[in-house]
Write an enzyme that holds these catalytic residues in place. Structure first.
Site, PDB file in Angstrom:
ATOM      1  CB  SER A 191      -1.130  50.769  -8.321  1.00 11.26           C
ATOM      2  OG  SER A 191      -1.531  51.004  -9.646  1.00 11.26           O
ATOM      3  CG  ASP A 418      -6.160  45.216 -10.236  1.00 13.96           C
ATOM      4  OD1 ASP A 418      -6.512  46.231 -10.888  1.00 13.96           O
ATOM      5  OD2 ASP A 418      -5.435  45.279  -9.234  1.00 13.96           O
ATOM      6  CG  HIS A 445      -6.217  49.148  -8.677  1.00  9.33           C
ATOM      7  ND1 HIS A 445      -5.289  48.295  -9.231  1.00  9.33           N
ATOM      8  CD2 HIS A 445      -5.571  50.341  -8.490  1.00  9.33           C
ATOM      9  CE1 HIS A 445      -4.147  48.933  -9.385  1.00  9.33           C
ATOM     10  NE2 HIS A 445      -4.281  50.160  -8.929  1.00  9.33           N
TER      11      HIS A 445
END
Length: 475
Positions: A191, A418, A445
């Site tokens: 991320s 996602d 995610h």
């Protein structure tokens, strides 16, 4: 770009590994097999003889024939990364590498820490209604945002706030690489961790051995488009959850996925006036209900909890959704908070240019509602408050542009559905870095080293042997 050298005095320091007692800041004890330490870095790399900061590290030592170290960052920004040293512990990377977690500067056990609000102040902010788009409502929200920014400057210090962005974190990573004795960096970033990974690649391309970037943030994307795309991602995850929920006999959103958004709005809109009852005296606010839902949409492993939480809300109570919102916001059992949310704001306000034009803020609000109707309370009118970054006490570093040459092969992992980092951002980042792309079909995610052999096995081969995954690999 000329590669800047790490200041000799910082890159040559030794690491005194010891117990991790006192390092955990998120309410969870660190695994007993980890070792912890802190190293020193300059707050301002252009002035290495000035103020310094301390970066908290964790280590799971290699259990076999050691190749070197792998740094891991779990994302955020604002999340502690110390427990990330357990990444891949059931695979060969844990045998061949020291796995290194770290709390980026200003975050978690690193010092100084970014602090803006106290625990009670954060509770009050979460309970406050910031959805009023009338002129008076917008003025009230903007006054709160100005106050928040002023508190950040007062309680953290302007000088440090100016140096919490991704570029300074990437420079810290190079110091970490140096003190660990690695000629080149091996790194796994999830991320937001992809942002600091790609920044490192731009600053130090000749010092990269291997980069795995999962759940990509495309640093070249317009921040407004990034927010809208993320909203669309959460809407798709909500739709997938609703379809799954409809298969059960007692789905609080009903048996028709097409009507799930309307049913959800009927459950949460009353919270705009009256919080739902909870065993905690705070009750469940409208903001916390939406936050709790979004927390659960990060992974199908939380869909059951979300179904239970929405069922509770249908009965007028909100304990499960409040717990999910507490998890998202970093609230601890004693009512205090980790500095996750404060650090999140501090980093994004430095990394990206703020929206200071009210018309642009209104346009963003309209596009957000269109992209994620499950989050639309129906009160949009084309106007919106400027957020905290518009009042931030230090300037942003501007929008980064990736210009990398002579970079070792890299690997980007991107998940098709996602909710937080759209698949297309991973495609774009892989192209920007000239790297390989692994596509994972799912609604969650990030996925690397979560037990999906189709993803994990080629990543292990890449990190251990530098074998590039096959082109077009899809799992």
């Amino acid at each position: 770009m000329t590669t800047p050298a790490a200041p000799t005095d910082f890159g040559a320091q030794s690491v005194d590994w010891g117990t991790c007692d006192g390092y955990a800041t998120d309410g969870n004890d660190l695994p007993s097999n980890l070792q912890c330490a802190r190293i020193t870095v300059p707050v301002d790399y252009s002035n290495p003889t000035g103020d310094t900061a301390r970066i908290a590290l964790s280590r799971a030592p290699a259990t076999g024939d050691r190749i070197g170290s792998i740094l891991v960052n779990p994302g955020g920004p604002g999340a502690s990364g110390l427990s990330a040293a357990t990444t891949g512990e059931a695979t060969d990377i844990a045998a061949r590498f020291d796995m290194i977690g770290f709390d980026p500067r200003g975050i978690g056990a690193s010092t100084p820490a970014v602090r803006c609000l106290t625990g009670p102040e954060t509770d009050a902010e979460r309970a406050d209604d910031d959805t009023d788009t009338s002129p008076a409502g917008i003025a009230a929200t903007e006054a709160e945002n100005k106050d928040y920014a002023a508190k950040c400057a007062e309680r953290t210090g302007r000088g440090f706030l100016a140096h919490v962005g991704s570029e300074d974190v990437a420079r810290d990573m190079d110091v970490i690489r140096s003190v660990l004795g690695d000629d080149k960096l091996s790194y796994i970033g999830y991320s937001y961790g992809t942002r600091i990974g790609s920044t490192y690649a731009e600053l130090f391309p000749d010092r990269v051995r291997a980069l795995v970037l999962d759940g990509a943030i495309d640093p070249e994307q317009n921040p407004v488009d990034e927010v809208v795309d993320q909203a669309a991602g959460f809407q798709k995850a909500f739709d997938d959850f609703a379809a799954d929920c409809a298969k059960t006999t007692s789905c609080p959103l009903g048996t028709s996925p097409e009507q799930a958004v309307g049913q959800f709005r009927r459950l949460v809109n009353p919270l705009l006036v009256n919080p739902a009852r909870t065993t905690d005296p705070r009750g469940l606010s409208y903001e916390d209900a939406n936050t709790g839902v979004q927390q659960a949409l990060y992974s199908p492993t939380l869909w059951r909890a979300l179904r239970v939480g929405l069922g509770q809300l249908a009965d007028g109570s909100g304990d499960v959704l409040l717990s999910l919102a507490d998890l998202y916001n970093g609230r601890l059992d004693d009512g205090s908070y980790s500095n996750l949310e404060d650090a999140f704001n501090a980093v994004r306000c430095v990394d990206d240019p703020p929206i200071t034009n009210p018309a642009q803020a209104g346009e963003l609000d309209t596009r957000f509602r269109e992209a994620a109707p499950f989050l639309d309370d129906g009160r949009g009118n084309g106007s919106a408050a400027l957020d905290v970054c518009a009042y931030w006490p230090v300037p942003s570093e501007g929008t980064p542009r990736i210009t990398v040459s002579d970079l070792a092969p890299t690997v980007v992992v991107s998940t098709t559905e996602d909710p937080a980092t759209p698949y297309e951002a991973g495609v774009a980042l892989a192209a920007d870095l000239g790297g390989s792309l692994i596509t994972y079909r799912g609604t969650q995610h990030t996925v690397a080293f979560s037990g999906e052999d189709c993803v994990d096995e080629p990543l292990v081969s890449y990190l251990v042997d530098l074998t590039i995954p096959e082109q077009g690999l899809t799992c």
